[in-house]
Design an enzyme around this catalytic site. Structure first.
Site, short mmCIF file in Angstrom:
data_model
loop_
_atom_site.label_atom_id
_atom_site.label_comp_id
_atom_site.label_asym_id
_atom_site.label_seq_id
_atom_site.Cartn_x
_atom_site.Cartn_y
_atom_site.Cartn_z
CB ILE A 186 -1.01 0.02 1.17
CG1 ILE A 186 -0.29 -0.05 2.53
CG2 ILE A 186 -2.01 -1.11 1.03
CD1 ILE A 186 -1.25 0.09 3.71
CG ASN A 190 2.79 2.58 4.19
OD1 ASN A 190 1.64 2.16 4.15
ND2 ASN A 190 3.80 1.90 3.64
CG ASP A 210 17.45 0.48 8.73
OD1 ASP A 210 16.37 0.13 9.24
OD2 ASP A 210 18.49 -0.21 8.76
CE LYS A 265 1.46 -0.76 13.31
NZ LYS A 265 1.65 0.05 12.09
CE1 TYR A 311 1.70 -4.89 12.87
CE2 TYR A 311 -0.47 -5.71 13.47
CZ TYR A 311 0.34 -4.99 12.62
OH TYR A 311 -0.21 -4.37 11.52
#
Length: 311
Positions: A25, A99, A72, A181, A177
């Protein structure tokens, strides 16, 4: 579908940076910004893949103002160099789309010594954004879009367990994770507060469950048996990268963001407002995350400076 590529306004004169734009994406987002005449920087770690993406975007859009920006996110030294490289160009910055991400990787630490998913998905973007913020503010009206995930709902009850981020036994790959998020949404919340009165519109996005390389580490974390299951799920349920990019493109470009004064909101496919978890709206947790991130970055930068002096 309430937002389409055709709804993106003309972006002539606008400068954009998209992290992780060599694939998935991120690539689609950079391509569509370029198609609407934005000057786009494809920011990523892999030089060959990013330069290939740049060439492909130029070929598909006819826009030659597309460039590779080495970045990076697991290395603060690299993040600083990338930001300085851009800032030295003396360009404005109207759109920053954070992103890039990794998902459910086996436990490891970044170059700076923090759990990889948290370090790459949040800390790297936190520092990158802070370095670019004066230029983003001076380029207003401008946008910052932080790509989160519905996976934030899987965070532990405490939200982000700062004391156990580097404890490999504390949480599994998905919970690690989820915390990263959740951090993306909380970062948007606190950043928006610190930008009060400024024409900088900060929002976070769940792009959907998308057919991208984000799932490439699932089998390493849980075993090779998961690979065919993920493949089947992608075939049956995952959306295309083109559709997955729509919501972040909406937040980055739609006039509605300014017209409706949409700030520190959480968007889901396609370009729809949704309430995140209670943890993601916790202003005290957002403040604590900012302080933790700032302290971590400052401590590591001091260490880097000492190392450089000792050389």
């Amino acid at each position: 579908m309430t937002f389409k590529f055709e709804d993106i306004p003309d972006l002539t004169g606008k400068v954009s940076i998209v992290t992780g734009a060599n694939t998935g994406i991120g690539f689609i987002t950079a391509r569509e910004l370029a198609r609407k005449n934005s000057h786009v920087f494809v920011a990523g770690r892999d030089k060959e893949r990013c330069e290939t993406a740049v060439d492909k975007i130029k070929d598909e859009t006819g826009n030659n103002n597309v460039e590779y920006l080495p970045l990076d996110l697991q290395s603060l030294r690299s993040v600083k160099k990338a930001a300085e490289s851009f800032l030295n160009r003396k360009l404005p910055l109207h759109i920053l789309i954070n992103n890039a991400a990794i998902m459910t990787t086996p436990f490891s630490l970044t170059v700076e010594g923090i759990m990889d998913q948290f370090g790459i998905n949040h800390i790297g973007h936190f520092y990158f954004t802070k370095l670019l913020l004066p230029t983003i503010e001076s380029s207003a009206p401008s946008r910052i879009v932080n790509i989160s995930s519905k996976g934030h709902t899987r965070a532990p009850d405490c939200g982000i367990d700062f004391e156990n981020l580097n404890n490999p036994e504390a949480y599994g790959p998905m919970s690690r994770y989820a915390q990263s998020k959740l951090a993306n949404i909380l970062f948007s919340l606190e950043l928006n507060k610190r930008l009060a009165g400024k024409e900088v519109y900060v929002n976070s996005v769940h792009p959907g469950i998308v057919k991208t390389e984000l799932t490439r580490s699932v089998d390493k974390a849980w075993g090779i048996w998961t690979k065919p299951l993920v493949g089947l799920a992608k075939l049956l349920f995952f959306v295309s990268p083109d559709n997955g990019a729509l919501t972040q493109l909406y937040c980055a470009t739609s006039p509605e963001i300014v017209e409706k004064n949409l700030r520190a909101k959480y968007f889901v496919p396609y370009a729809q407002l949704e309430e995140p978890t209670v943890q993601a709206k916790d202003e005290e947790l957002a403040r604590k995350l900012w302080e933790f991130s700032e302290n971590f970055v400052n401590e590591r930068l001091k260490k880097i400076e000492e190392e450089d002096k000792a050389k």
